[in-house]
Design an enzyme around this catalytic site. Sequence first.
Site, PDB file in Angstrom:
ATOM      1  CD  GLU A 117     -15.491 -23.907  52.341  1.00  0.00           C
ATOM      2  OE1 GLU A 117     -16.549 -24.508  52.655  1.00  0.00           O
ATOM      3  OE2 GLU A 117     -14.443 -24.023  52.996  1.00  0.00           O
ATOM      4  CG  HIS A 150      -6.728 -31.414  52.172  1.00  0.00           C
ATOM      5  ND1 HIS A 150      -7.570 -32.392  52.626  1.00  0.00           N
ATOM      6  CD2 HIS A 150      -7.012 -30.308  52.899  1.00  0.00           C
ATOM      7  CE1 HIS A 150      -8.307 -31.897  53.617  1.00  0.00           C
ATOM      8  NE2 HIS A 150      -7.996 -30.636  53.788  1.00  0.00           N
TER       9      HIS A 150
HETATM   10  C1  LIG Z   1     -14.777 -27.400  52.988  1.00  0.00           C
HETATM   11  C2  LIG Z   1     -13.567 -27.146  53.772  1.00  0.00           C
HETATM   12  N1  LIG Z   1     -13.237 -25.873  54.084  1.00  0.00           N
HETATM   13  C3  LIG Z   1     -12.135 -25.627  54.800  1.00  0.00           C
HETATM   14  C4  LIG Z   1     -11.322 -26.636  55.229  1.00  0.00           C
HETATM   15  C5  LIG Z   1     -10.076 -26.333  56.040  1.00  0.00           C
HETATM   16  N2  LIG Z   1     -10.314 -26.699  57.430  1.00  0.00           N
HETATM   17  C6  LIG Z   1      -9.953 -27.908  57.882  1.00  0.00           C
HETATM   18  S1  LIG Z   1     -10.414 -28.140  59.447  1.00  0.00           S
HETATM   19  C7  LIG Z   1     -11.095 -26.632  59.576  1.00  0.00           C
HETATM   20  C8  LIG Z   1     -11.724 -26.210  60.869  1.00  0.00           C
HETATM   21  C9  LIG Z   1     -12.872 -27.062  61.259  1.00  0.00           C
HETATM   22  O1  LIG Z   1     -13.258 -26.817  62.566  1.00  0.00           O
HETATM   23  P1  LIG Z   1     -14.305 -27.692  63.373  1.00  0.00           P
HETATM   24  O2  LIG Z   1     -15.412 -28.106  62.482  1.00  0.00           O
HETATM   25  O3  LIG Z   1     -14.663 -26.941  64.578  1.00  0.00           O
HETATM   26  O4  LIG Z   1     -13.535 -29.026  63.743  1.00  0.00           O
HETATM   27  P2  LIG Z   1     -12.236 -29.190  64.659  1.00  0.00           P
HETATM   28  O5  LIG Z   1     -11.061 -28.986  63.762  1.00  0.00           O
HETATM   29  O6  LIG Z   1     -12.310 -28.205  65.747  1.00  0.00           O
HETATM   30  O7  LIG Z   1     -12.266 -30.598  65.141  1.00  0.00           O
HETATM   31  C10 LIG Z   1     -10.948 -25.953  58.377  1.00  0.00           C
HETATM   32  C11 LIG Z   1     -11.413 -24.576  58.138  1.00  0.00           C
HETATM   33  C12 LIG Z   1     -11.683 -27.945  54.849  1.00  0.00           C
HETATM   34  N3  LIG Z   1     -10.929 -29.000  55.179  1.00  0.00           N
HETATM   35  N4  LIG Z   1     -12.803 -28.170  54.146  1.00  0.00           N
END
Ligand SMILES: Cc1ncc(C[n+]2csc(CCOP(=O)(O)OP(=O)(O)O)c2C)c(N)n1
Lengths: 339, 471
Positions: free
Chosen positions: B205, B274
Site C-alpha cells: 500500500e 479491520h
Molecule cells: C495491509 C493489508 N493489505 C491488505 C490486506 C487484505 N488481505 C488480507 S490477506 C491478503 C493476502 C495475503 O496473502 P499472503 O501473504 O500470501 O498470505 P496467505 O493469505 O496466502 O496466507 C490480503 C490482500 C490486509 N489484511 N492488510
Amino acid sequence: MAKAPTKSKSSKSNSKMKRDEALKFYRDMLLIRRFEERAGQLYGMGKIAGFCHLYIGQEAVVTGMQACLKDGDQIVTGYRDHGHMLACDMDPKGVMAELTGRADGYSKGKGGSMHMFSKEKNFYGGHGIVGAQVPIGTGLGFSNRYKETDNVCVTFFGDGAANQGQIYESFNMASLWDLPVVYVIENNQYAMGTSVARASAETELYKRGISFEIEGEEVDGMDVYAVKEAGEKAIKYARSGKGPYILEMKTYRYRGHSMSDPAKYRKREEVDDIRTHHDPIDGLKARIIEADLTSEDDLKDLDKEIKALVKEAADFSLDSPEPDPSELWTDVLREVESA
Amino acid sequence: MSIDVLMPALSPTMEEGTLSKWLKKEGDTISSGDVIAEIETDKATMEVEAVDEGTLAKIIVPEGTEGVKVNSVIARLAEEGEDVSDVDDAPAPAEGGSASGDAEDADESESETAADTDAGDDAEEAPPEPEVSTLKDPRVPEGTSFVDTSLRDALRDAMAEEMRRDETVFVMGEEVAEYQGAYKVTRELLQEFGPKRVVDTPITEHGFAGLGVGAAFGGLRPVVEFMTFNFAMQAIDQIINSAAKTLYMSGGQMGCPIVFRGPNGAAARVGAQHSQDYSSWYAHVPGLKVVAPYDAADAKGLLKAAIRDPNPVIFLEHELLYGESFPVPDLEDYVLPIGKARVRRPGNDVTLVAHSRMVGFALQAAEKLAEDGIDAEVVDLRSLRPLDTDTVVESVKKTNRIVTCEEGWRFMGVGAEICATVMHEAFDYLDAPPTRVYQKDVPLPYAANLEALSLPGTADIIEAAKKVCYV
Ligand SMILES: Cc1ncc(C[n+]2csc(CCOP(=O)(O)OP(=O)(O)O)c2C)c(N)n1
Ligand SMILES: [Mg+2]
C-alpha cells in the site's frame, strides 16, 4: 558474509524416522486439519463470523518448525493463525471459543479468528494487517538479544506479505544487528487471488534476503521432515548469534483465501493434484506404514481420538457464554501501578 | 563600489558572536573561498570564508570583539580597480547592529498574537473555500427515469464513465483487475479497459499510494483502491505528506489529481484491525477533500466529481452498503458538486446530521421519532471537507436542536467539529446542548454482543434526539 541461497532437498529416507516423532507429527497435523474442517463447518452454520482463514494444506510447515523450538522461543504470524496456535500447544477449546466469539476464548471473544495470543505459550499473534507481524517478530528477536537469552523468534508470513516494504526494513535491521529471527515465508502460491508470478518480480522468495546478506533456503513445505531439517539448521544458526535466516516453504492452501473466496483464479485440477500427490498428512501416513512404525489400525484410533478432541472443542465453544457486556470497556489501557 | 563583509550566523538561532581572529590584514588580496576570519559563539567556532574577491580595504570590527550582531558589517573589500582609500569605514546601521535586532524581536511577538482563534472572523483566517451557497446539484429534468442500482455498481459505473471520458484515468489496487475487486466494485473494468488501465498491484500500500501520487504529478488521474481503508494506514504518509501538502509546498505548481477510495468503517464481525472509521482522520487535513456518500446516486455523482477534481480526494465508501440498491437518475453525465450537504428529510423539531451509513440510521430514527410526534430533519453531509456548515447551521436555526451521528469514535471526531461550529454560529438559536452519537471509545470487539454494544445505530439516535427534545 552470507552464502548464496540454496534449494534444499528433503532427505526422503525413512530409515531415520523415529516412531514417537513420526506419530507426534501425524497427530499434530491431523489435529490442525480436523480443527480447521470443523471451524469451516461452524462458519457455514453461522457460529463463526467475519474473516476466517483456514490453514488446511499447510500443516507441515508449522508442525515441522515447532519441532525445532525450545522453551522461550517465540512465534508470531498473520491472520491464518489457527494452525500455529494448535502447534504451540494452545488449547483447542480456547481457540475454538475465540472463533465463536465467546467468553472462554483466548481473547475473551474480543479478538476473533485473526487475533489470538498466548504469553504462556510464547505465541505473539494473530495479526490482521498483512506484513505487520514481521517487524514485530524482528523486535521479539531484538528483545532476546538484548536480554542475552539464546531464544529465537520464528516469524511467519505469506508470499503476498513478502512484497510489503516493512519486511525489507526488518531484514535490514535484523541482519545489521544479527538478530535471532528465522523468517518463514509460507509460500502457498497465492495472495488472495494473485499468484506469486503476478505479484513478485523475483518469484524465488528465499532469495529476497540476498541484498541484506541473509541466507535463504527453499524448502518442501509439504514434507514435515524437510521442514524440520531446514528449521533446525536455520534456528541453530540464529541461536548461535549469527543473525537471521530465511526459509521459503513451498506449500499450498486447499481452501479459498477466506470463507467468502470462491477461488476462481485457479483450476480445480491444480488443487486436486496437490491433494492427491503432495498432501502432507497422507504423505506422512504412507511413510509411517511403509517404515512399519505402527499399524493402520493404530492410526485409525488416533484419528478417532483427534475427532473427539475437536468435537469437544466445538461443543465447548458453543456452550461458552458470550462475554459479559462489561467486557466492552476492559483492556483498553492498563492501570498504572502505583509505586 | 566597495563590498561589505557581514557577520555570518553559525546557526539559524544565532543572534550574535565573537569575532575572535582576523586571518587577513588590511591591504591583503582576497579570493572567494579564502578564510579571512574566525568567529565563535558559546557553542561552536567557525571560519569565515570570503564570498567576493578584492582587497581587504578596512577592518571595521577588530579581532576580540564580543557581541557582534549577525549581519553587521565587519569589514569592507575594495573591488578590483577601486582605490582602497576610497572605502568608507563607517558602520552601516541599516545592515546590522542593535536597531535591526530589536525590530526582528518585535516582529516575532506580533506574529505570536496573530494565533488562529474561533473568536475572529473565520472567513479571513481560512483559505478561500468554494462558496457553498453557489454549489447546486444538477437539475434532474422532469421525466428522467431512475434505475435501481446497487452502491457497488454505481461506483463501478462512475469509474467506467470517467475512464471512457478521459484516457488518463486509471484504476489501481489489490485484486482490482483479474479478481474483479475484493468487493467486486471494479467488476468488468479489466474486460473493458484492459490491464494497462486496470492494474493489479502487489500487497504494498505505501508503495502504490506513493506511486499513484507520482503518476498524478506526471499528468495521470489515478483512482487508487484500498481494499479497505484500514490498510490505507500503511500508506497514510504518502496520502498526507505527499498528496495533500505538495501543492502548497510547491507554491501552487504541483497539483495532485488523485482519488483514494475504498470501504471505510465497520464491516461485520471482522474485529478491531479491520473495522475503523477514518472520517475524522482525513477530514483533519488541509489539502485533501473528503467525501463520504450514503446512497448510490450520490456515490456515482460524487465519484465522478472526485475523479475530475484537480486535488487529492479521499472517497470513503461503506462495505455494508455495497449491496444496497437505490434509485439512480438515468442521465448521461451525472456529476455532483463536492462540498454540498443534502437535506434528506425536512423537519422542524431536531436536526440529525450524518454521513455514510449513519444516514440510513438517521432516516430510520426520523421515521420512528415521527411516530412520537417529533419531526426530525436529516442532513446528509456527503462531504466532510469541505464541510457544508451553512446547510447545518440553517437547519439548526430552524429546529434549535442538533444530534450528530458518526460511526467513528467521539473523541476529537466529526461531531465535535460540527457541534463547535453550531455553537459558534447559532449559539442563540440552541434550545438544548448539541449532542453526539458515536462508536464506544474502545477498539471494535469481535464478539457479536459486544460489537452490537459498541457500534451506534438507530436506537442511539432516537435516544439522543429525545434527550435534546426533552421528552
Ligand atoms: C495491509 C493489508 N493489505 C491488505 C490486506 C487484505 N488481505 C488480507 S490477506 C491478503 C493476502 C495475503 O496473502 P499472503 O501473504 O500470501 O498470505 P496467505 O493469505 O496466502 O496466507 C490480503 C490482500 C490486509 N489484511 N492488510
Ligand atoms: Mg499466500
